[in-house]
Design a protein around this motif. Structure first.
Motif, PDB file in Angstrom:
ATOM      1  N   VAL A  74       0.839  -1.142   0.143  1.00 28.46           N
ATOM      2  CA  VAL A  74      -0.114   0.121   0.138  1.00 28.46           C
ATOM      3  C   VAL A  74       0.984   1.255  -0.023  1.00 28.46           C
ATOM      4  CG1 VAL A  74      -1.689   1.026   1.198  1.00 28.46           C
ATOM      5  CG2 VAL A  74      -1.776  -1.180   1.428  1.00 28.46           C
ATOM      6  N   SER A  75       0.840   2.209  -0.784  1.00 32.30           N
ATOM      7  CA  SER A  75       1.339   3.351  -1.054  1.00 32.30           C
ATOM      8  C   SER A  75       0.512   4.651  -1.309  1.00 32.30           C
ATOM      9  CB  SER A  75       2.519   3.320  -2.147  1.00 32.30           C
ATOM     10  OG  SER A  75       2.044   3.163  -3.349  1.00 32.30           O
ATOM     11  N   ASP A  76      -0.836   4.199  -1.771  1.00 29.65           N
ATOM     12  CA  ASP A  76      -2.015   5.078  -2.013  1.00 29.65           C
ATOM     13  C   ASP A  76      -2.252   5.873  -0.841  1.00 29.65           C
ATOM     14  OD1 ASP A  76      -4.345   6.379  -2.293  1.00 29.65           O
ATOM     15  OD2 ASP A  76      -5.163   5.015  -3.984  1.00 29.65           O
ATOM     16  N   PRO A  77      -2.084   7.359  -0.912  1.00 26.84           N
ATOM     17  CA  PRO A  77      -2.298   8.114   0.797  1.00 26.84           C
ATOM     18  C   PRO A  77      -3.711   7.859   1.058  1.00 26.84           C
ATOM     19  CG  PRO A  77      -1.048   9.354  -1.255  1.00 26.84           C
ATOM     20  CD  PRO A  77      -1.611   8.107  -1.949  1.00 26.84           C
ATOM     21  N   GLU A  78      -4.564   7.617   0.008  1.00 27.56           N
ATOM     22  CA  GLU A  78      -5.965   7.372   0.597  1.00 27.56           C
ATOM     23  C   GLU A  78      -6.446   6.128   1.166  1.00 27.56           C
ATOM     24  OE1 GLU A  78      -9.320   8.193  -2.330  1.00 27.56           O
ATOM     25  OE2 GLU A  78      -8.107  10.049  -2.851  1.00 27.56           O
ATOM     26  N   ILE A  79      -5.790   5.001   0.769  1.00 30.78           N
ATOM     27  CA  ILE A  79      -5.720   3.932   1.595  1.00 30.78           C
ATOM     28  C   ILE A  79      -5.068   4.019   2.814  1.00 30.78           C
ATOM     29  CG2 ILE A  79      -5.528   1.365   1.283  1.00 30.78           C
ATOM     30  CD1 ILE A  79      -7.295   2.102  -1.067  1.00 30.78           C
ATOM     31  N   LYS A  80      -3.884   4.399   2.765  1.00 32.94           N
ATOM     32  CA  LYS A  80      -3.018   4.545   4.124  1.00 32.94           C
ATOM     33  C   LYS A  80      -3.973   5.129   5.044  1.00 32.94           C
ATOM     34  CE  LYS A  80       1.080   6.090   2.290  1.00 32.94           C
ATOM     35  NZ  LYS A  80       2.344   6.200   2.284  1.00 32.94           N
ATOM     36  N   ALA A  81      -4.519   6.454   4.547  1.00 32.55           N
ATOM     37  CA  ALA A  81      -5.192   7.132   5.688  1.00 32.55           C
ATOM     38  C   ALA A  81      -6.437   6.557   6.109  1.00 32.55           C
ATOM     39  CB  ALA A  81      -5.933   8.213   4.882  1.00 32.55           C
ATOM     40  N   LYS A  82      -7.260   5.565   5.361  1.00 32.48           N
ATOM     41  CA  LYS A  82      -8.227   4.580   5.844  1.00 32.48           C
ATOM     42  C   LYS A  82      -7.707   3.876   6.577  1.00 32.48           C
ATOM     43  CE  LYS A  82     -11.376   4.394   2.037  1.00 32.48           C
ATOM     44  NZ  LYS A  82     -11.917   3.690   0.869  1.00 32.48           N
ATOM     45  N   LEU A 180      -8.517  -4.871   7.553  1.00 32.45           N
ATOM     46  CA  LEU A 180      -7.701  -4.710   6.420  1.00 32.45           C
ATOM     47  C   LEU A 180      -8.257  -5.667   5.197  1.00 32.45           C
ATOM     48  CD1 LEU A 180      -4.348  -5.217   8.658  1.00 32.45           C
ATOM     49  CD2 LEU A 180      -5.080  -3.166   7.123  1.00 32.45           C
ATOM     50  N   ARG A 181      -8.693  -6.569   5.779  1.00 33.99           N
ATOM     51  CA  ARG A 181      -9.426  -7.683   4.483  1.00 33.99           C
ATOM     52  C   ARG A 181     -10.634  -6.620   3.869  1.00 33.99           C
ATOM     53  NH1 ARG A 181     -11.159 -13.090   6.304  1.00 33.99           N
ATOM     54  NH2 ARG A 181     -12.959 -12.037   7.655  1.00 33.99           N
ATOM     55  N   ASP A 182     -11.133  -6.073   4.610  1.00 35.93           N
ATOM     56  CA  ASP A 182     -12.201  -5.283   3.859  1.00 35.93           C
ATOM     57  C   ASP A 182     -11.823  -3.978   3.192  1.00 35.93           C
ATOM     58  OD1 ASP A 182     -13.928  -6.806   5.263  1.00 35.93           O
ATOM     59  OD2 ASP A 182     -14.369  -5.473   6.944  1.00 35.93           O
ATOM     60  N   ILE A 183     -10.839  -3.267   3.861  1.00 34.00           N
ATOM     61  CA  ILE A 183     -10.358  -2.197   3.144  1.00 34.00           C
ATOM     62  C   ILE A 183      -9.619  -2.565   1.830  1.00 34.00           C
ATOM     63  CG2 ILE A 183      -8.554  -0.280   3.128  1.00 34.00           C
ATOM     64  CD1 ILE A 183      -9.354   0.171   6.120  1.00 34.00           C
ATOM     65  N   LEU A 184      -8.959  -3.772   1.929  1.00 37.80           N
ATOM     66  CA  LEU A 184      -8.047  -4.015   0.819  1.00 37.80           C
ATOM     67  C   LEU A 184      -8.778  -5.069  -0.069  1.00 37.80           C
ATOM     68  CD1 LEU A 184      -4.796  -4.252   2.731  1.00 37.80           C
ATOM     69  CD2 LEU A 184      -5.711  -2.351   1.209  1.00 37.80           C
ATOM     70  N   ARG A 185      -9.919  -5.496   0.225  1.00 42.32           N
ATOM     71  CA  ARG A 185     -10.863  -6.203  -0.755  1.00 42.32           C
ATOM     72  C   ARG A 185     -10.139  -7.652  -0.889  1.00 42.32           C
ATOM     73  NH1 ARG A 185     -11.396  -1.478  -3.300  1.00 42.32           N
ATOM     74  NH2 ARG A 185     -10.413  -2.251  -5.011  1.00 42.32           N
ATOM     75  N   ARG A 186      -9.869  -8.251   0.305  1.00 42.18           N
ATOM     76  CA  ARG A 186      -9.110  -9.476   0.034  1.00 42.18           C
ATOM     77  C   ARG A 186     -10.342 -10.766   0.460  1.00 42.18           C
ATOM     78  NH1 ARG A 186      -5.697  -9.826  -3.079  1.00 42.18           N
ATOM     79  NH2 ARG A 186      -5.191 -12.005  -2.259  1.00 42.18           N
ATOM     80  N   PRO A 187     -10.048 -11.707  -0.164  1.00 44.55           N
ATOM     81  CA  PRO A 187     -11.037 -12.999   0.047  1.00 44.55           C
ATOM     82  C   PRO A 187     -11.119 -13.616   1.446  1.00 44.55           C
ATOM     83  CG  PRO A 187      -9.300 -13.991  -1.280  1.00 44.55           C
ATOM     84  CD  PRO A 187      -8.964 -12.230  -0.639  1.00 44.55           C
TER      85      PRO A 187
END
Ligand code: IYR
Length: 222
Positions: A74-82, A180-187
């Motif tokens: 993860v390097s996207d500032p929006e995802i990091k903020a979440k 983390l599974r939800d934000i990063l959409r993992r199975p």
């Protein structure tokens, strides 16, 4: 059941024992400088270092070669903020009453609290997921073995690789980590095990003065 196919073992060059001892000592000395850093700079890091270190992590020995891991960079500032917002919410609950007094006392020398600015400052968060079981393309479950041990070893390889590349690291384990599974959409077969924060230390970063157990306390021989 079909037997595996075999190939000659490669890569164990003929070193002298003196060379082996010297390599072991150099590696140990280099690892002595690895510290868990909580004060990161936003100085960029080449992505290829992160990918190379993850390739190293993927070489870890593991149960029945199922390789029960997945790494999300993860390097996207929006995802990091979440991630920071969700982690800090869990951490506020932890430090605000969920953790036992004994646990908080054990953590006191490290100076940690619910604020996790490094989750936004550091250039990379590597979220390590363990796969409790595998899923075929048809959606069938495949059994995985020694999942925690395997992913733990992979994290050790990853931390060592990042350190040897000259980067500072932090293992961060907000609890629980379901977000983390939800934000990063993992199975659903994957569960976050830890966030490895990677980057450069902030100028003047301080770390707690800690001591390591003496060798004869961590090792005995027969
Ligand atoms: N997850 C919390 C608390 C924490 C727990 C342990 I055990 C540590 O070694 C460090 C921190 C946090 O990250 O602050």
């Amino acid at each position: 059941m079909s037997a595996g196919t075999f190939e000659p073992l490669k890569g164990y060059d003929e070193l002298t024992n003196a060379q082996r001892v010297s390599r072991a000592e150099h590696f140990s000395k280099a690892m002595e400088n690895r510290r868990t850093v909580r004060d990161f700079s936003d100085k960029p890091v080449p992505r290829e270092i992160i990918d190379c270190a993850i390739r190293t992590a993927g070489l870890a020995p593991n149960g029945a070669n199922m390789q029960p891991w997945h790494f999300v960079v993860v390097s996207d500032p929006e995802i990091k903020a979440k991630i920071r917002a969700a982690a800090e919410e869990e951490e506020r609950a932890f430090y605000g009453g969920k953790a036992s007094d004994e646990w908080l006392e054990a953590l006191a020398p490290l100076g940690t609290d619910a604020n996790k600015p490094f989750l936004e400052t550091a250039p990379y968060l590597i979220v390590v997921f363990q796969q409790s079981y595998g899923l075929t393309e048809a959606g069938e479950r495949v059994k995985h073995y020694y999942v925690q041990e395997s992913v733990g070893i992979a994290c050790g390889f990853l931390l060592s690789a990042l350190h040897m590349a000259g980067l500072a690291t932090l293992t961060h384990t907000p609890s629980p980590m379901g977000f983390l599974r939800d934000i990063l959409r993992r199975p659903k077969n994957e569960k976050a095990m830890m966030i490895i924060v990677a980057g450069h230390p902030a100028k003047g970063a301080q770390v707690p003065r800690i001591s390591k157990k003496p060798f004869d306390e961590i090792c005995s021989s027969f």
